[in-house]
Scaffold this motif. Structure first.
Motif, PDB file in Angstrom:
ATOM      1  N   GLY A 288      64.972   3.943 113.159  1.00 27.41           N
ATOM      2  CA  GLY A 288      65.691   2.907 113.101  1.00 27.41           C
ATOM      3  C   GLY A 288      67.019   2.530 112.661  1.00 27.41           C
ATOM      4  O   GLY A 288      67.317   2.429 113.432  1.00 27.41           O
ATOM      5  N   ASP A 289      66.925   1.117 112.223  1.00 27.62           N
ATOM      6  CA  ASP A 289      68.295   0.415 111.921  1.00 27.62           C
ATOM      7  C   ASP A 289      68.843   0.648 110.561  1.00 27.62           C
ATOM      8  O   ASP A 289      68.015   0.239 109.401  1.00 27.62           O
ATOM      9  CB  ASP A 289      68.290  -0.973 112.074  1.00 27.62           C
ATOM     10  N   MET A 290      69.651   1.170 109.549  1.00 31.89           N
ATOM     11  CA  MET A 290      69.790   1.760 108.980  1.00 31.89           C
ATOM     12  C   MET A 290      70.443   1.155 107.381  1.00 31.89           C
ATOM     13  O   MET A 290      69.540   0.877 106.689  1.00 31.89           O
ATOM     14  CB  MET A 290      71.295   2.734 109.012  1.00 31.89           C
ATOM     15  N   ARG A 291      70.812   0.101 108.379  1.00 35.19           N
ATOM     16  CA  ARG A 291      71.320  -1.900 107.224  1.00 35.19           C
ATOM     17  C   ARG A 291      70.128  -2.042 106.721  1.00 35.19           C
ATOM     18  O   ARG A 291      69.695  -2.423 105.942  1.00 35.19           O
ATOM     19  CB  ARG A 291      71.785  -2.549 108.336  1.00 35.19           C
ATOM     20  N   LEU A 292      68.738  -2.019 108.044  1.00 32.37           N
ATOM     21  CA  LEU A 292      67.832  -2.464 107.057  1.00 32.37           C
ATOM     22  C   LEU A 292      67.073  -1.554 106.334  1.00 32.37           C
ATOM     23  O   LEU A 292      66.207  -1.933 105.445  1.00 32.37           O
ATOM     24  CB  LEU A 292      66.684  -2.608 108.483  1.00 32.37           C
ATOM     25  N   ALA A 293      67.016  -0.381 106.936  1.00 31.50           N
ATOM     26  CA  ALA A 293      66.470   0.768 105.670  1.00 31.50           C
ATOM     27  C   ALA A 293      66.616   0.672 104.292  1.00 31.50           C
ATOM     28  O   ALA A 293      66.447   0.695 103.625  1.00 31.50           O
ATOM     29  CB  ALA A 293      66.244   2.048 106.462  1.00 31.50           C
ATOM     30  N   LEU A 294      68.359   0.764 104.223  1.00 32.96           N
ATOM     31  CA  LEU A 294      68.932   0.084 102.915  1.00 32.96           C
ATOM     32  C   LEU A 294      69.038  -0.967 102.062  1.00 32.96           C
ATOM     33  O   LEU A 294      68.417  -0.519 100.973  1.00 32.96           O
ATOM     34  CB  LEU A 294      70.820   0.605 103.071  1.00 32.96           C
ATOM     35  N   ASP A 295      68.499  -2.147 102.789  1.00 34.64           N
ATOM     36  CA  ASP A 295      67.611  -2.827 102.411  1.00 34.64           C
ATOM     37  C   ASP A 295      66.254  -2.938 101.879  1.00 34.64           C
ATOM     38  O   ASP A 295      66.057  -3.721 100.403  1.00 34.64           O
ATOM     39  CB  ASP A 295      67.933  -4.177 103.431  1.00 34.64           C
ATOM     40  N   HIS A 296      65.506  -2.656 102.598  1.00 31.97           N
ATOM     41  CA  HIS A 296      64.693  -2.007 102.321  1.00 31.97           C
ATOM     42  C   HIS A 296      64.003  -1.004 100.594  1.00 31.97           C
ATOM     43  O   HIS A 296      63.469  -1.028  99.799  1.00 31.97           O
ATOM     44  CB  HIS A 296      63.456  -1.709 103.709  1.00 31.97           C
ATOM     45  N   LEU A 297      64.655  -0.220 101.066  1.00 36.63           N
ATOM     46  CA  LEU A 297      64.662   0.817 100.061  1.00 36.63           C
ATOM     47  C   LEU A 297      64.798   0.256  98.380  1.00 36.63           C
ATOM     48  O   LEU A 297      64.810   0.526  97.328  1.00 36.63           O
ATOM     49  CB  LEU A 297      65.735   1.875 100.244  1.00 36.63           C
ATOM     50  N   ARG A 298      66.808  -0.618  98.709  1.00 35.48           N
ATOM     51  CA  ARG A 298      66.855  -1.192  97.578  1.00 35.48           C
ATOM     52  C   ARG A 298      65.602  -2.127  96.896  1.00 35.48           C
ATOM     53  O   ARG A 298      65.664  -2.386  95.763  1.00 35.48           O
ATOM     54  CB  ARG A 298      68.252  -1.953  97.282  1.00 35.48           C
ATOM     55  N   ARG A 299      64.871  -2.839  97.487  1.00 38.92           N
ATOM     56  CA  ARG A 299      64.427  -3.684  97.673  1.00 38.92           C
ATOM     57  C   ARG A 299      63.103  -2.913  96.334  1.00 38.92           C
ATOM     58  O   ARG A 299      62.887  -3.282  95.186  1.00 38.92           O
ATOM     59  CB  ARG A 299      63.583  -4.794  97.793  1.00 38.92           C
ATOM     60  N   ALA A 300      62.811  -2.345  97.313  1.00 39.80           N
ATOM     61  CA  ALA A 300      61.084  -1.556  96.599  1.00 39.80           C
ATOM     62  C   ALA A 300      62.358  -0.764  95.316  1.00 39.80           C
ATOM     63  O   ALA A 300      61.295  -0.346  94.321  1.00 39.80           O
ATOM     64  CB  ALA A 300      61.635   0.186  97.416  1.00 39.80           C
ATOM     65  N   ARG A 301      63.713  -0.326  94.839  1.00 41.69           N
ATOM     66  CA  ARG A 301      64.090  -0.199  93.636  1.00 41.69           C
ATOM     67  C   ARG A 301      63.604  -0.890  92.493  1.00 41.69           C
ATOM     68  O   ARG A 301      62.951  -0.554  91.655  1.00 41.69           O
ATOM     69  CB  ARG A 301      65.180   1.053  93.865  1.00 41.69           C
ATOM     70  N   GLU A 302      64.177  -1.616  93.281  1.00 41.60           N
ATOM     71  CA  GLU A 302      64.049  -3.520  92.351  1.00 41.60           C
ATOM     72  C   GLU A 302      62.518  -3.507  91.770  1.00 41.60           C
ATOM     73  O   GLU A 302      62.330  -3.479  90.593  1.00 41.60           O
ATOM     74  CB  GLU A 302      64.711  -4.481  93.060  1.00 41.60           C
ATOM     75  N   LEU A 303      61.534  -3.591  93.321  1.00 38.67           N
ATOM     76  CA  LEU A 303      59.997  -3.855  92.112  1.00 38.67           C
ATOM     77  C   LEU A 303      59.858  -2.273  91.693  1.00 38.67           C
ATOM     78  O   LEU A 303      58.790  -2.686  90.732  1.00 38.67           O
ATOM     79  CB  LEU A 303      59.405  -3.799  93.936  1.00 38.67           C
ATOM     80  N   ALA A 304      60.519  -1.174  91.974  1.00 39.73           N
ATOM     81  CA  ALA A 304      59.663   0.294  90.528  1.00 39.73           C
ATOM     82  C   ALA A 304      60.238  -0.460  89.523  1.00 39.73           C
ATOM     83  O   ALA A 304      58.831  -0.021  88.667  1.00 39.73           O
ATOM     84  CB  ALA A 304      60.019   1.115  91.520  1.00 39.73           C
ATOM     85  N   ALA A 305      60.969  -0.618  89.483  1.00 36.29           N
ATOM     86  CA  ALA A 305      61.731  -0.626  87.954  1.00 36.29           C
ATOM     87  C   ALA A 305      61.080  -2.144  87.437  1.00 36.29           C
ATOM     88  O   ALA A 305      60.764  -2.047  86.395  1.00 36.29           O
ATOM     89  CB  ALA A 305      63.099  -1.636  88.430  1.00 36.29           C
ATOM     90  N   ARG A 306      60.329  -2.706  88.174  1.00 34.91           N
ATOM     91  CA  ARG A 306      59.602  -4.286  87.523  1.00 34.91           C
ATOM     92  C   ARG A 306      58.230  -4.216  87.349  1.00 34.91           C
ATOM     93  O   ARG A 306      57.922  -4.704  86.264  1.00 34.91           O
ATOM     94  CB  ARG A 306      59.630  -5.628  88.926  1.00 34.91           C
ATOM     95  N   ALA A 307      57.756  -2.560  88.343  1.00 33.29           N
ATOM     96  CA  ALA A 307      56.666  -2.739  88.037  1.00 33.29           C
ATOM     97  C   ALA A 307      56.162  -1.147  86.298  1.00 33.29           C
ATOM     98  O   ALA A 307      54.838  -1.031  86.167  1.00 33.29           O
ATOM     99  CB  ALA A 307      55.803  -1.811  89.036  1.00 33.29           C
ATOM    100  N   ASP A 308      57.756  -0.878  85.601  1.00 31.88           N
ATOM    101  CA  ASP A 308      57.877  -0.343  84.846  1.00 31.88           C
ATOM    102  C   ASP A 308      57.015   1.184  85.182  1.00 31.88           C
ATOM    103  O   ASP A 308      56.661   1.473  84.440  1.00 31.88           O
ATOM    104  CB  ASP A 308      56.783  -0.547  83.765  1.00 31.88           C
ATOM    105  N   SER A 309      57.092   1.739  86.430  1.00 31.22           N
ATOM    106  CA  SER A 309      57.137   2.235  86.806  1.00 31.22           C
ATOM    107  C   SER A 309      58.230   3.742  87.023  1.00 31.22           C
ATOM    108  O   SER A 309      58.537   3.798  88.041  1.00 31.22           O
ATOM    109  CB  SER A 309      56.127   2.564  87.914  1.00 31.22           C
ATOM    110  N   ALA A 310      58.117   4.690  86.204  1.00 32.36           N
ATOM    111  CA  ALA A 310      59.324   5.634  86.255  1.00 32.36           C
ATOM    112  C   ALA A 310      59.102   6.934  87.233  1.00 32.36           C
ATOM    113  O   ALA A 310      59.657   6.846  88.086  1.00 32.36           O
ATOM    114  CB  ALA A 310      59.700   6.431  85.026  1.00 32.36           C
ATOM    115  N   GLU A 311      57.472   6.976  87.555  1.00 37.04           N
ATOM    116  CA  GLU A 311      57.705   7.756  88.678  1.00 37.04           C
ATOM    117  C   GLU A 311      57.998   7.248  90.421  1.00 37.04           C
ATOM    118  O   GLU A 311      58.218   7.770  91.012  1.00 37.04           O
ATOM    119  CB  GLU A 311      56.226   8.842  88.447  1.00 37.04           C
ATOM    120  N   ARG A 312      57.126   5.650  90.048  1.00 35.99           N
ATOM    121  CA  ARG A 312      57.424   4.881  90.440  1.00 35.99           C
ATOM    122  C   ARG A 312      59.206   4.848  91.366  1.00 35.99           C
ATOM    123  O   ARG A 312      59.521   5.051  92.453  1.00 35.99           O
ATOM    124  CB  ARG A 312      57.311   4.129  91.430  1.00 35.99           C
TER     125      ARG A 312
END
Length: 878
Positions: free
Chosen positions: A65-89
């Motif tokens: 699909g759209d690379m711009r949307l992909a990057l938006d979702h993946l950056r959000r995924a990283r932020e949420l992984a950090a909030r979950a305090d999961s280094a592996e995630r």
């Protein structure tokens, strides 16, 4: 909200484990995974669950699909992984983000994300990060780094019993091996990966494995297997509903190697348009542009090649993909040279590219050294040229066939530069032998014909040396070495493939319905679209056929030809540097005469064709004298002084493919002779020595819609006792083919259609639809003699080095010794009289060429009859 909270998402339980299952699901059922991930986000998920959902959506958008949307979702995924305090995630998401950034052309940011992911992850997770970094190294063309990372990842993945990621890592390592030319290691890894994929439900990964095996087959030189596997992979992707940009790139490579450059260019451009439409990966766009540039260069469109290659160079440079950039620069230089821009600067650029490709270990390096040597030779920089060509020539001993061909071409040019005529001929012989062996793996006559283009330069070099240093006999031998080679052995018969047979039947039905609709003035776009779809399917299946015919071990023997000619003469026309060379064989010797320019002869032949078209209509008799004058001009250009030395016996003309439409009987010195035409001297010898089948069956066919209704057929039938006559409902393709198989003589009165765009779909109209070339190729043995009494049945497409595709050339390798057919539109009523006169001679025991000569003279003073006689030609030796 707690981490062990359980919710129901579209009928699926979504606890920690089930949400994490969405990650492998994105490559097993991508669209379902996308829908379920979006459903997770609708349920007020925990940061951990939301991180997974955003990562799944990001992967889907990244790959399809759209690379711009992909990057938006993946950056959000990283932020949420950090909030979950999961280094592996977080490490896992960083790896996915790194791949996306690299594909978006943000190479530095992508590699930084990988560094952070490797730091954050441990054990099994770190191994997955290393695998994805290895993948990105491969995308960037850093193959050594890719191998280092994937080799570190595989033992850990295996120890964790992670079947899916181990299989992915093995597939990646195999792909990197292929890029480095290590085919054996790649095969071993592909085999191991495939065994693992068979134990999983990862449908997208399985499709990718099939695609990768197609790439491996291509790299090893097996083009039919490559096309079959890539088509299978495309079918699998279609079921998953996912785009196929990487497959498009690989198919373009295979199509180019198969001699189908225009198709490759169209496919690459279409994929670029789709990719642009969805805002997809810039890395894939650059690779598609490179494929389009290569295809355009091979198709002779240097302007398009330069434009595509220049844009690819800029994109690769911006993406820091130096391996790919060097390959695009190579194509750019080749395209510039094709426009006649050879210069010292281009030599220097070619050498720099060759050095870079050599440092990368790229299989394309010999091609770059060969290019540098060619340009230097054109500038008379002999010393430099010898050095570059010597490096390129090292590839002649190993590797896939086309790579060895590059080496032998370099060796031949090197020998030419050093003044060794013997060395040139030896290198040309060895190189053409390699290509001969490769062509025997191709079952489809179209692929075998188009593959000869790879040997055109070697054949031309050998001919040039023979002209300069050898005698006419040597020039004849080398002219025959690479002429009409597709006729040297019967094509591999299509297998009893139910899908192919049903496709042929469906094609006939649709084509017949479309023709009927046109005649009634009804719209046909839907029928035409379905016909084109069926044509693509039939062609695709025939291209999958692997060759089973051995190489032509019966080399051309001049002495045998001269003995077989007896009192006759064979006129072989060779073209060197744009000029016709006439090789007159007969009376125990071969003599050479100079002809005119090929381009002038081609233009004159087109004028003659236009004149014959006008003469096909009553009332144009005054044009006869004009056409006769054109015939005299053609004779000067094509035969020169050889016209005065033809003797009094039969004459066989062997023209180059580009002159196949010349009406030879129009030439003054040939008008009253027993005259036949053959694609090569070798094929004439084979036809001359072909024995007629036992039984002597005669088959007469009348197709529908003829202006005269095939009026000659009833009268002709009376000359042959009890022939098989097929007309009306009996003239259906299956019945016609069954009767034609092994017949002694066949006469087909049916509308003929020549397809310049796809010559193997050229056809004769039967009661149930078109009888096409693909149908004839299913015959065990085509009729010993066959007469095609309709327009344009002798029209052929010139492809490859000097090959012809069409109805006539389909019949000659299958056991037909002689064909009478027309190379121009003809008057239906005049054809009836000509055919009756022709069969009168045949029933009296004359050969096809003898009977046609007498038939032309049957109505002296009749301009329409005269023009009709000139339009028909006897091919072969029966």
């Amino acid at each position: 909200m707690t981490c062990n909270r359980t919710t129901t998402i579209r009928g699926v339980t979504a606890g920690n484990d089930t949400v994490l299952e969405l990650l492998p699901m994105v490559f097993a059922a991508p669209n379902d995974a996308l829908a379920r991930a979006e459903g997770v986000l609708d349920t007020d998920p925990t940061p951990l669950h939301a991180s997974v959902a955003h990562q799944v959506i990001g992967i889907w958008q990244r790959d399809w699909g759209d690379m711009r949307l992909a990057l938006d979702h993946l950056r959000r995924a990283r932020e949420l992984a950090a909030r979950a305090d999961s280094a592996e995630r977080e490490a896992d998401v960083l790896a996915t983000l790194g791949v996306a950034l690299v594909h978006a052309g943000r190479t530095r940011q992508g590699l930084a994300a990988f560094e952070r992911g490797v730091e954050r992850g441990t054990g099994h997770t770190r191994a997955r990060v290393l695998y994805r970094r290895a993948y990105s190294w491969w995308v960037l063309g850093h193959h050594r780094e890719a191998l280092d990372d994937v080799r570190r990842a595989i033992p850990v993945l295996r120890q964790a019993d992670d079947v899916i990621w181990t299989a992915r890592a093995l597939t990646l390592r195999a792909t990197v091996h292929l890029a480095l030319g290590a085919i054996r290691q790649a095969d071993a890894d592909f085999t191991a990966a495939e065994a693992l994929w068979d134990t999983t439900g990862q449908e997208h990964d399985k499709a990718d494995a099939v695609e990768s095996r197609g790439l491996a087959a291509f790299r090893s030189g097996d083009i039919p297997a490559a096309l079959r596997l890539l088509d299978e992979a495309e079918e699998r992707y279609a079921k998953l509903g996912t785009p196929t940009f990487m497959l498009d790139i690989r198919r373009c490579e295979v199509l180019m190697a198969a001699g189908l450059a225009p198709e490759a260019l169209a496919e690459a451009d279409a994929a670029i348009a789709v990719l642009d439409g969805i805002g997809g990966q810039s890395t894939r766009k650059a690779e598609l542009l490179l494929a389009a540039a290569k295809a355009a260069r091979l198709a002779g469109d240097a302007g398009t090649a330069i434009a595509r290659a220049a844009l690819a160079v800029r994109l690769f440079a911006g993406q820091r993909r130096t391996w790919w950039e060097a390959h695009a620069q190579l194509v750019l230089i080749e395209a510039r040279v094709a426009t006649g821009r050879g210069s010292g600067r281009l030599v220097a650029e070619a050498v720099r590219v060759a050095e870079r490709l050599s440092a990368f270990g790229a299989p394309a390096a010999p091609e770059a050294w060969l290019l540098a040597g060619r340009i230097a030779l054109d500038l008379d920089w002999t010393t430099d040229a010898e050095r570059y060509l010597a490096v390129a020539a090292r590839s002649r001993r190993s590797g896939p066939p086309l790579a060895r061909m590059t080496g032998w071409a370099a060796q031949a040019l090197w020998a030419r530069a050093t003044g060794s005529g013997r060395g040139v001929l030896e290198a040309c012989r060895r190189g053409l032998d390699v290509l001969d062996d490769h062509r025997t793996t191709l079952g489809a006559s179209e692929l075998r014909a188009r593959a000869t283009a790879q040997g055109a330069e070697l054949a031309a070099l050998a001919q040039q040396v023979s002209l300069e240093r050898g005698g006419p006999r040597q020039l004849l031998v080398w002219s025959e070495r690479w002429r009409a080679t597709v006729l040297s052995a019967p094509p591999t018969r299509p297998p009893a493939d139910p899908a192919l047979l049903s496709g042929l039947t469906a094609f006939r039905e649709i084509a017949a319905r479309a023709e009927s609709a046109r005649m009634d003035g009804r719209p046909v776009p839907t029928l035409e679209r379905e016909q084109r779809r069926l044509e693509r399917e039939i062609r695709s299946r025939t291209l999958h056929i692997r060759g089973d015919a051995p190489g032509d071990g019966d080399r051309f023997d001049v002495g045998r030809l001269l003995a077989r000619l007896g009192e006759g003469r064979l006129v072989g026309l060779a073209v060197l540097d744009g000029r016709v060379q006439v090789l007159l064989c007969g009376g125990g010797r071969v003599r050479r005469f100079a002809g005119g320019l090929l381009a002038e002869a081609e233009r004159e032949a087109e004028h003659v064709q236009a004149g014959l078209r006008r003469l096909a209509h009553p009332g144009a008799e005054d044009r006869l004298a004009v056409v006769e004058v054109m015939g005299r001009r053609l004779e000067e250009l094509l035969l020169g002084e050889a016209a005065d030395h033809l003797g009094s016996g039969p004459v066989v003309i062997v023209p180059p493919a580009r002159l196949h439409r010349v009406p030879w009987a129009l030439l003054p010195s040939l008008r009253d002779r027993v005259l036949s035409v053959s694609p090569s001297a070798s094929s004439w010898l084979r036809a001359r020595e072909t024995e007629p089948p036992p039984g002597g069956r005669h088959v007469l066919v009348r197709g529908p819609g003829l202006a005269t209704g095939g009026a000659e057929v009833p009268e002709v039938a009376g000359r042959y006792g009890r022939p098989t006559v097929l007309e009306q409902a009996d003239a259906r393709v299956p019945r016609v083919l069954a009767e034609l198989d092994g017949a002694a003589l066949a006469h087909i009165a049916a509308h003929g259609t020549f397809r310049a765009d796809s010559p193997l779909f050229s056809s004769l109209r039967m009661a149930d639809g078109p009888l096409i070339v693909h149908d004839f190729e299913r015959l065990a043995r085509s009729p010993y003699r066959i007469i095609l009494s309709s327009c344009d049945t002798a029209r052929l497409a010139s492809v490859g080095a000097d090959e012809l595709l069409g109805l006539v050339t389909a019949l000659l390798p299958l056991g037909t010794a002689g064909v009478v057919a027309s190379s121009a539109p003809v008057n239906d009523e005049a054809v009836v009289a000509l055919m009756l006169a022709l069969h009168k001679g045949l029933s009296a025991g004359l050969s096809l060429a003898e009977a046609l000569r007498d038939a032309r003279a049957a109505l002296p003073g009749d301009a329409l009859h005269q023009a009709t006689g000139w339009a028909f030609t006897a091919f072969g030796a029966a």
